[in-house]
Write a protein that holds these residues in place. Structure first.
Motif, PDB file in Angstrom:
ATOM      1  N   ARG A  62     -23.534  22.859  45.337  1.00  0.00           N
ATOM      2  CA  ARG A  62     -22.578  23.161  46.575  1.00  0.00           C
ATOM      3  C   ARG A  62     -21.777  21.750  46.684  1.00  0.00           C
ATOM      4  O   ARG A  62     -20.660  21.679  47.210  1.00  0.00           O
ATOM      5  CB  ARG A  62     -23.270  23.124  47.768  1.00  0.00           C
ATOM      6  CG  ARG A  62     -22.650  23.852  48.777  1.00  0.00           C
ATOM      7  CD  ARG A  62     -23.563  23.999  49.960  1.00  0.00           C
ATOM      8  NE  ARG A  62     -24.832  24.921  49.734  1.00  0.00           N
ATOM      9  CZ  ARG A  62     -25.629  24.877  50.400  1.00  0.00           C
ATOM     10  NH1 ARG A  62     -25.964  24.309  51.370  1.00  0.00           N
ATOM     11  NH2 ARG A  62     -26.916  25.899  49.996  1.00  0.00           N
ATOM     12  N   SER A  63     -22.304  20.608  46.339  1.00  0.00           N
ATOM     13  CA  SER A  63     -21.869  19.445  46.621  1.00  0.00           C
ATOM     14  C   SER A  63     -20.643  19.240  45.805  1.00  0.00           C
ATOM     15  O   SER A  63     -19.484  18.979  46.380  1.00  0.00           O
ATOM     16  CB  SER A  63     -22.761  18.072  46.540  1.00  0.00           C
ATOM     17  OG  SER A  63     -22.951  18.160  45.102  1.00  0.00           O
ATOM     18  N   ARG A  64     -20.810  19.589  44.431  1.00  0.00           N
ATOM     19  CA  ARG A  64     -19.761  19.457  43.502  1.00  0.00           C
ATOM     20  C   ARG A  64     -18.627  20.624  43.966  1.00  0.00           C
ATOM     21  O   ARG A  64     -17.391  20.042  43.962  1.00  0.00           O
ATOM     22  CB  ARG A  64     -20.282  19.840  42.206  1.00  0.00           C
ATOM     23  CG  ARG A  64     -19.108  19.432  41.274  1.00  0.00           C
ATOM     24  CD  ARG A  64     -19.709  19.369  39.625  1.00  0.00           C
ATOM     25  NE  ARG A  64     -18.653  19.144  38.760  1.00  0.00           N
ATOM     26  CZ  ARG A  64     -18.931  20.164  37.811  1.00  0.00           C
ATOM     27  NH1 ARG A  64     -19.936  20.645  37.243  1.00  0.00           N
ATOM     28  NH2 ARG A  64     -17.924  19.714  36.877  1.00  0.00           N
ATOM     29  N   ARG A  65     -19.006  21.636  44.502  1.00  0.00           N
ATOM     30  CA  ARG A  65     -17.889  22.533  44.876  1.00  0.00           C
ATOM     31  C   ARG A  65     -17.102  21.987  46.101  1.00  0.00           C
ATOM     32  O   ARG A  65     -15.925  22.401  46.184  1.00  0.00           O
ATOM     33  CB  ARG A  65     -18.593  23.857  45.225  1.00  0.00           C
ATOM     34  CG  ARG A  65     -17.943  24.857  44.418  1.00  0.00           C
ATOM     35  CD  ARG A  65     -18.804  26.318  44.667  1.00  0.00           C
ATOM     36  NE  ARG A  65     -19.419  26.337  43.521  1.00  0.00           N
ATOM     37  CZ  ARG A  65     -20.748  26.885  43.430  1.00  0.00           C
ATOM     38  NH1 ARG A  65     -21.515  26.835  44.512  1.00  0.00           N
ATOM     39  NH2 ARG A  65     -21.441  27.140  42.422  1.00  0.00           N
ATOM     40  N   ILE A  66     -17.581  21.142  46.834  1.00  0.00           N
ATOM     41  CA  ILE A  66     -16.977  20.664  47.830  1.00  0.00           C
ATOM     42  C   ILE A  66     -16.169  19.403  47.640  1.00  0.00           C
ATOM     43  O   ILE A  66     -15.148  19.399  48.163  1.00  0.00           O
ATOM     44  CB  ILE A  66     -18.132  20.278  49.191  1.00  0.00           C
ATOM     45  CG1 ILE A  66     -18.515  21.468  49.611  1.00  0.00           C
ATOM     46  CG2 ILE A  66     -17.336  19.497  50.135  1.00  0.00           C
ATOM     47  CD1 ILE A  66     -19.846  21.655  50.628  1.00  0.00           C
ATOM     48  N   ALA A 120     -20.341  13.207  46.423  1.00  0.00           N
ATOM     49  CA  ALA A 120     -20.154  13.922  47.591  1.00  0.00           C
ATOM     50  C   ALA A 120     -20.012  13.218  48.762  1.00  0.00           C
ATOM     51  O   ALA A 120     -19.077  13.616  49.638  1.00  0.00           O
ATOM     52  CB  ALA A 120     -21.381  14.865  47.779  1.00  0.00           C
ATOM     53  N   LYS A 138     -19.977  26.286  34.960  1.00  0.00           N
ATOM     54  CA  LYS A 138     -21.119  26.058  35.543  1.00  0.00           C
ATOM     55  C   LYS A 138     -22.495  26.376  34.505  1.00  0.00           C
ATOM     56  O   LYS A 138     -23.544  25.962  34.933  1.00  0.00           O
ATOM     57  CB  LYS A 138     -21.288  26.796  36.871  1.00  0.00           C
ATOM     58  CG  LYS A 138     -20.320  26.091  37.723  1.00  0.00           C
ATOM     59  CD  LYS A 138     -19.914  26.950  39.079  1.00  0.00           C
ATOM     60  CE  LYS A 138     -18.718  26.528  39.794  1.00  0.00           C
ATOM     61  NZ  LYS A 138     -17.677  27.747  39.538  1.00  0.00           N
ATOM     62  N   ALA A 156     -22.655  30.308  46.082  1.00  0.00           N
ATOM     63  CA  ALA A 156     -24.167  29.903  45.887  1.00  0.00           C
ATOM     64  C   ALA A 156     -24.909  30.882  45.200  1.00  0.00           C
ATOM     65  O   ALA A 156     -25.969  30.685  44.138  1.00  0.00           O
ATOM     66  CB  ALA A 156     -24.633  28.965  46.806  1.00  0.00           C
ATOM     67  N   PHE A 182     -16.730  13.264  51.186  1.00  0.00           N
ATOM     68  CA  PHE A 182     -16.309  13.548  52.704  1.00  0.00           C
ATOM     69  C   PHE A 182     -15.463  12.494  53.384  1.00  0.00           C
ATOM     70  O   PHE A 182     -14.889  12.743  54.499  1.00  0.00           O
ATOM     71  CB  PHE A 182     -17.816  13.912  53.409  1.00  0.00           C
ATOM     72  CG  PHE A 182     -18.225  15.060  53.188  1.00  0.00           C
ATOM     73  CD1 PHE A 182     -17.614  16.154  53.914  1.00  0.00           C
ATOM     74  CD2 PHE A 182     -19.201  15.581  52.333  1.00  0.00           C
ATOM     75  CE1 PHE A 182     -18.302  17.599  53.580  1.00  0.00           C
ATOM     76  CE2 PHE A 182     -19.604  16.654  52.106  1.00  0.00           C
ATOM     77  CZ  PHE A 182     -19.281  17.739  52.914  1.00  0.00           C
ATOM     78  N   ARG A 214     -24.058  12.165  42.022  1.00  0.00           N
ATOM     79  CA  ARG A 214     -23.372  13.423  42.481  1.00  0.00           C
ATOM     80  C   ARG A 214     -23.355  13.295  43.900  1.00  0.00           C
ATOM     81  O   ARG A 214     -22.453  13.595  44.787  1.00  0.00           O
ATOM     82  CB  ARG A 214     -23.879  14.675  42.051  1.00  0.00           C
ATOM     83  CG  ARG A 214     -23.766  14.920  40.265  1.00  0.00           C
ATOM     84  CD  ARG A 214     -23.256  16.272  40.284  1.00  0.00           C
ATOM     85  NE  ARG A 214     -23.051  16.238  38.793  1.00  0.00           N
ATOM     86  CZ  ARG A 214     -23.682  16.971  37.835  1.00  0.00           C
ATOM     87  NH1 ARG A 214     -24.730  17.924  38.258  1.00  0.00           N
ATOM     88  NH2 ARG A 214     -23.363  17.163  36.830  1.00  0.00           N
ATOM     89  N   THR A 217     -19.035  29.822  50.875  1.00  0.00           N
ATOM     90  CA  THR A 217     -20.247  28.866  50.030  1.00  0.00           C
ATOM     91  C   THR A 217     -21.506  29.406  49.618  1.00  0.00           C
ATOM     92  O   THR A 217     -21.986  29.350  48.456  1.00  0.00           O
ATOM     93  CB  THR A 217     -20.299  27.565  50.979  1.00  0.00           C
ATOM     94  OG1 THR A 217     -19.309  27.194  51.395  1.00  0.00           O
ATOM     95  CG2 THR A 217     -20.953  26.422  50.266  1.00  0.00           C
TER      96      THR A 217
END
Lengths: 323, 418
Positions: B14-18, A39, A16, A8, A43, A35, A4
């Motif tokens: 990051r959130s999108r990637r997760i 997210a 992207k 990043a 989860f 978003r 990650t």
């Protein structure tokens, strides 16, 4: 984790790049919020899907099934016509249900009382320091390691009226040696409870022992300085401090006891003369011996309902503890 | 939560990637779970599902299937499931349309499966019942249709310790009165005269049937004086002390253990115990027919064992081949081989005749089989209810209630359908 951070740090490429372009514009708070919500759901999703699939679906299915005429032919035709309350009526009008319910209550109360008292006594005993404490404590865990069915089979041999070890032991110490442990309708349930207590002691002891470690020693010392006897200290200091742990032990114990099945099947098969039938064995008998899945579902639902009541009770108590 | 975080950019990336991988994982998990339900059939591979989970039985069946594969020019695979789970497993397979080509069911469970429309009558697939005794055809039939081919059958017999009987100068009993007096004489010290299973499961009911049937009783009328008479006979043996009080807690395997340990001079049991009995050195056992109420009566035992069936899969071509597999497995030679291995009696009368010359010590068993009866011939799929009511009744009676009252309740229970 490392992937990650690595990605990043890497320059955005491909699709992207568009994101990066958008980001250079004034940040759009609404889309950011969306978003983030996405997210969060991302989860939660696996857990929700898992729960719905493996807990929700069977639960709902079982409730529906109890209102259906669900027989072996259903597996071929896929048809299980609804029959209203027929299954419920059949189960309640069967004398065996009342008997099994009563025996389940006796079994649960008896087992919990025995497991808890002995477990607590042992837990208190092991808080003292003495040689071999650790070894003895781990030996007491043994019943926990033995699968239920194995315990059942071994105890059935031990309890055998004529050739069992228990009666022959009682004989050698001069006690009556022909107790019909598993062969009399009056005694069999007591014997099954005794075995279940034996199985449940380690769990109670371990959790309560853990709880006792959390009780600050200073409190006991302070009580002793105030002149309280050991019993008084235990009752007025230790027990209240242990209360949350006791709730956990009793509620978890209740749930694993009320649904008992394997132990009874291995020890007595519900006999002699149905004197050890419980709701668990009744469900099994209805569903897998008589192949009357509707009736089995009815008893299963009742068991779930009983457990659910206690689960709610448990959650309430825990919430109050939190405040 | 509304204010954008200082590093909103990185967070968003990051959130999108997760989110994406998590969703994919969920989908994959769900997909795997669901796809487990449907199974693809291989064209040249046929499966036989049985309960031969014991090493020896699994091997014997494997050998048989290897020979049949060769003979029929196909590949046959064996799938063994514990006997207690076979029925429910098969039902689950039926709902997911993945039934095996040949299914070996316990004969007492077969009617339930047949009643559900799960089996194809074997005669429709070209199998005949030539040379099979009527009792054994009934054993594999439901509602007048022949669904299950037995390779071998078993039944119960009286096993006795030859040495113990010889020492006491007693003959092998042939009537109830003789058995009662012999058992009483052999009961001394730690040794009981007789051991049998009156446990609260099918074992106990299986053992009760020869007494009930030989006395003229019937499972369609549990409250008849004949059934009560049989139960009273059990009660009398218990009262004499010839039977251990633990009888109500014993399975047939326990009974065998007691017999081998010398705690019982005689026992009611089946030929599947012979392998274990022979493994015990110094045990000199004999076998006889189960004694009858009066001299001259027929000794009617229960037929036990599995039957080979063709489940209804809707694929006529495969079903025909499945019938051929059964034809091979239940062929004369295969029957003899299997019978000699497993100490059971071949179903086919020609095969049984050959077997008798090869296993003369089990001749009593062959006699017992010739008069034996199927448990489900009269009540069919209702047997499980009858069985539950009956076990509850004889256990109540053996622990104190009167036989009449216990059996009356059992009959009511069966009639009311609970």
């Amino acid at each position: 984790m490392s992937s990650t951070t690595a990605s990043a740090a890497a320059p955005p490429a491909g699709p992207k790049a568009a994101d990066a372009g958008a980001a250079s514009m004034p940040v759009n708070p609404r889309s950011a919020k969306r978003r983030r919500t996405l997210a969060q759901w991302g989860f939660i999703a696996p857990a929700v899907i898992f729960m719905a699939l493996f807990f929700g679906y069977p639960l709902v299915r079982n409730v529906v099934m109890s209102f259906q005429d669900y027989s072996p032919s259903t597996f071929f035709t896929g048809e299980a016509p609804f029959n209203g309350l027929d299954n419920w009526n059949n189960v309640f009008s069967d004398g065996l249900f009342g008997k099994a319910l009563w025996q389940t209550i006796l079994f649960t109360i008896g087992s919990l009382a025995g497991q808890f008292c002995i477990g607590l006594a042992l837990a208190v005993f092991f808080t003292r320091r003495f040689p071999l404490n650790g070894i003895l404590r781990s030996l007491i865990l043994l019943p926990w390691l033995v699968p239920m069915v194995v315990s059942g089979i071994v105890w059935r041999r031990i309890f055998d009226q004529d050739t069992g070890v228990l009666n022959s032991f009682l004989g050698t110490v001069g006690l009556p040696a022909d107790t019909p442990w598993l062969t009399s309708t009056g005694m069999a349930l007591v014997s099954v409870i005794l075995v279940n207590i034996w199985i449940g002691i380690p769990f109670n002891m371990v959790i309560l022992y853990g709880g006792l470690q959390e009780v600050p020693k200073e409190l006991n010392e302070a009580a002793a300085l105030d002149g309280a006897s050991a019993w008084r200290t235990f009752r007025s200091v230790t027990l209240p401090m242990l209360k949350p742990v006791i709730t956990v032990v009793l509620v978890l114990g209740f749930m694993s006891t009320v649904k008992i099945l394997d132990l009874v099947l291995a020890l007595t098969d519900g006999g002699p003369a149905d004197s050890t039938q419980t709701l668990g064995t009744l469900t099994y008998q209805n569903s897998f011996v008589q192949m009357d899945f509707g009736a089995g579902a009815v008893v299963g639902n009742i068991l779930i309902l009983i457990s659910a009541v206690f689960a709610v009770f448990y959650l309430r108590v825990n919430r109050n503890e939190g405040k | 939560m509304t204010e954008p975080s200082p590093d909103g950019l990185a967070r968003r990336h990051r959130s999108r990637r997760i989110v994406l991988p998590l969703t994919v994982v969920s989908a994959v998990v769900a997909g795997t779970v669901l796809s487990g339900c449907g199974q693809q059939r291989d064209d040249d591979v046929y499966t036989v599902m049985n309960s031969s989970t014991d090493e020896s039985y699994h091997r014997w069946d494997g050998d048989t299937l290897a020979r049949c594969s060769k003979q029929l020019g196909i590949t046959i695979e064996q799938q063994s499931v514990p006997a207690a789970q076979l029925m429910t497993k098969a039902l689950r397979m039926a709902s997911s349309k993945s039934l095996p080509d040949v299914l070996q069911l316990d004969a007492s469970e077969m009617p339930t499966f047949a009643e559900a429309g799960g089996l194809i009558p074997l005669k429709d697939l070209g199998l005949t019942t030539t040379d099979i005794p009527e009792g054994i055809v009934d054993f594999g039939s439901f509602d007048g249709k022949y669904y299950g081919a037995a390779r071998t059958v078993n039944t119960l017999a009286l096993f006795y310790n030859k040495d113990t009987l010889d020492k006491a100068g007693l003959k092998v009993p042939t009537t109830w009165a003789e058995m009662q007096s012999t058992a009483r004489k052999l009961t001394r010290g730690k040794q009981y005269g007789l051991a049998l299973s009156a446990g609260g499961a099918e074992d106990g009911v299986f053992q009760f049937t020869p007494f009930m049937w030989s006395n003229g009783g019937d499972e369609t009328k549990l409250d008849s004086p004949e059934v009560a008479g049989a139960l009273d006979y059990w009660k009398a043996l218990l009262k004499d002390g010839s039977l251990s009080k633990s009888t109500v807690n014993w399975t047939q395997a326990d009974v065998n253990d007691q017999f081998m340990a010398g705690n019982a001079a005689m026992m009611i049991n089946g030929p599947w115990q012979v392998e274990t009995l022979n493994a015990k050195k110094g045990l000199n056992w004999g076998i006889a027919r189960i004694p009858v109420p009066e001299a001259g009566d027929d000794s009617v035992g229960p037929l036990g064992g599995g039957v080979l069936t063709v489940p209804n899969t809707g694929d006529t071509e495969r079903e025909r081949t499945a019938a051929k597999i059964i034809g091979c497995m239940a062929g004369e030679q295969e029957q003899i081989t299997y019978a000699l291995n497993s100490w059971m009696v071949p179903a086919n009368s020609k095969a049984a005749a050959v077997w008798r010359t090869k296993a003369p010590e089990l001749a009593a068993l062959a006699g017992q089989v010739s008069t034996a009866r199927s448990r489900t011939a009269k009540v069919g799929a209702q047997w499980s209810s009858v069985s539950l009511a009956l076990q509850s009744a004889f256990q109540s009676a053996l622990t104190g209630e009167s036989s009449e009252a216990a059996l009356k309740r059992a009959q009511q229970q069966v009639t009311s359908g609970n």
